[in-house]
Design a protein around this motif. Sequence first.
Motif, mmCIF file in Angstrom:
data_model
loop_
_atom_site.group_PDB
_atom_site.id
_atom_site.type_symbol
_atom_site.label_atom_id
_atom_site.label_comp_id
_atom_site.label_asym_id
_atom_site.label_seq_id
_atom_site.Cartn_x
_atom_site.Cartn_y
_atom_site.Cartn_z
ATOM 1 N N VAL A 157 0.832 -1.205 0.000
ATOM 2 C CA VAL A 157 0.000 0.000 0.000
ATOM 3 C C VAL A 157 0.867 1.256 0.000
ATOM 4 O O VAL A 157 0.600 2.206 -0.736
ATOM 5 N N LEU A 158 1.921 1.268 0.814
ATOM 6 C CA LEU A 158 2.816 2.426 0.839
ATOM 7 C C LEU A 158 3.462 2.656 -0.521
ATOM 8 O O LEU A 158 3.524 3.787 -1.011
ATOM 9 N N ALA A 159 3.942 1.590 -1.143
ATOM 10 C CA ALA A 159 4.581 1.716 -2.450
ATOM 11 C C ALA A 159 3.574 2.148 -3.508
ATOM 12 O O ALA A 159 3.878 3.005 -4.351
ATOM 13 N N LEU A 160 2.389 1.604 -3.479
ATOM 14 C CA LEU A 160 1.354 1.977 -4.445
ATOM 15 C C LEU A 160 0.986 3.449 -4.311
ATOM 16 O O LEU A 160 0.878 4.168 -5.314
ATOM 17 N N ASP A 161 0.823 3.910 -3.081
ATOM 18 C CA ASP A 161 0.521 5.327 -2.852
ATOM 19 C C ASP A 161 1.644 6.217 -3.391
ATOM 20 O O ASP A 161 1.398 7.232 -4.038
ATOM 21 N N ALA A 162 2.873 5.834 -3.113
ATOM 22 C CA ALA A 162 4.016 6.632 -3.557
ATOM 23 C C ALA A 162 4.113 6.675 -5.076
ATOM 24 O O ALA A 162 4.359 7.737 -5.663
ATOM 25 N N VAL A 163 3.917 5.542 -5.726
ATOM 26 C CA VAL A 163 3.991 5.509 -7.192
ATOM 27 C C VAL A 163 2.866 6.349 -7.797
ATOM 28 O O VAL A 163 3.068 7.049 -8.791
ATOM 29 N N ALA A 164 1.686 6.314 -7.170
ATOM 30 C CA ALA A 164 0.578 7.124 -7.673
ATOM 31 C C ALA A 164 0.896 8.621 -7.578
ATOM 32 O O ALA A 164 0.429 9.412 -8.403
ATOM 33 N N LEU A 165 1.710 8.999 -6.596
ATOM 34 C CA LEU A 165 2.080 10.403 -6.406
ATOM 35 C C LEU A 165 3.434 10.756 -7.025
ATOM 36 O O LEU A 165 3.883 11.887 -6.919
ATOM 37 N N ARG A 166 4.078 9.803 -7.667
ATOM 38 C CA ARG A 166 5.444 9.998 -8.163
ATOM 39 C C ARG A 166 5.592 11.241 -9.037
ATOM 40 O O ARG A 166 6.588 11.949 -8.960
ATOM 41 N N TYR B 23 9.210 10.104 -1.224
ATOM 42 C CA TYR B 23 9.003 8.972 -2.140
ATOM 43 C C TYR B 23 9.915 7.809 -1.761
ATOM 44 O O TYR B 23 9.480 6.663 -1.674
ATOM 45 N N ASP B 24 11.191 8.115 -1.533
ATOM 46 C CA ASP B 24 12.150 7.070 -1.179
ATOM 47 C C ASP B 24 11.779 6.399 0.138
ATOM 48 O O ASP B 24 11.896 5.177 0.265
ATOM 49 N N LEU B 25 11.321 7.172 1.107
ATOM 50 C CA LEU B 25 10.920 6.615 2.393
ATOM 51 C C LEU B 25 9.746 5.647 2.227
ATOM 52 O O LEU B 25 9.746 4.546 2.789
ATOM 53 N N LEU B 26 8.765 6.039 1.438
ATOM 54 C CA LEU B 26 7.586 5.194 1.242
ATOM 55 C C LEU B 26 7.871 3.947 0.410
ATOM 56 O O LEU B 26 7.247 2.909 0.607
ATOM 57 N N THR B 27 8.794 4.046 -0.540
ATOM 58 C CA THR B 27 9.054 2.907 -1.427
ATOM 59 C C THR B 27 10.252 2.063 -1.011
ATOM 60 O O THR B 27 10.431 0.966 -1.531
ATOM 61 N N HIS C 231 8.998 1.618 -9.657
ATOM 62 C CA HIS C 231 8.709 2.276 -10.934
ATOM 63 C C HIS C 231 9.919 2.070 -11.834
ATOM 64 O O HIS C 231 11.050 2.005 -11.361
ATOM 65 N N SER C 232 9.693 1.991 -13.115
ATOM 66 C CA SER C 232 10.797 1.709 -14.045
ATOM 67 C C SER C 232 11.871 2.791 -14.054
ATOM 68 O O SER C 232 13.010 2.516 -14.434
ATOM 69 N N ASP C 233 11.548 4.005 -13.621
ATOM 70 C CA ASP C 233 12.538 5.084 -13.579
ATOM 71 C C ASP C 233 13.253 5.201 -12.231
ATOM 72 O O ASP C 233 14.096 6.082 -12.063
ATOM 73 N N ASP C 234 12.923 4.346 -11.272
ATOM 74 C CA ASP C 234 13.576 4.412 -9.961
ATOM 75 C C ASP C 234 15.036 3.995 -10.066
ATOM 76 O O ASP C 234 15.380 3.031 -10.766
ATOM 77 N N GLU C 235 15.866 4.713 -9.306
ATOM 78 C CA GLU C 235 17.259 4.313 -9.187
ATOM 79 C C GLU C 235 17.358 3.237 -8.132
ATOM 80 O O GLU C 235 16.472 3.072 -7.302
ATOM 81 N N LYS C 236 18.489 2.497 -8.162
ATOM 82 C CA LYS C 236 18.687 1.478 -7.161
ATOM 83 C C LYS C 236 18.848 2.111 -5.789
ATOM 84 O O LYS C 236 19.366 3.211 -5.665
ATOM 85 N N ILE C 237 18.380 1.413 -4.780
ATOM 86 C CA ILE C 237 18.532 1.858 -3.394
ATOM 87 C C ILE C 237 19.993 1.662 -3.004
ATOM 88 O O ILE C 237 20.564 0.602 -3.236
#
Length: 56
Positions: free
Chosen positions: A11-20, A33-37, A48-54
Motif C-alpha cells: 500500500v505504501l509503495a502503491l501510494d508513492a507511485v501514484a504520487l510519483r 518517495y524514497d521513504l515510502l518505497t 517504478h521503471s525510472d527508480d534508481e537502485k537503493i
Amino acid sequence: MVVESLPTVSVLALDAVALRDQIDSYGFTQRCYDLLTSPWRQAIGPAHSDDEKIRS
C-alpha cells in the motif's frame, strides 16, 4: 521505518507511485518517495521503471 507486513509495504509503495509525478510539488519530495518505497525496493526491486537502485 519498521514495516510489519507485505500488504502494508504494498500500500505504501502503491501510494508513492501514484504520487510519483508530484515529486517536488505540494511538499512531496524525493525523500518522501524514497521513504515510502524503500521497503518495497529493498525486498522486491524498483517500484517504478525510472527508480534508481537503493543505496545500502
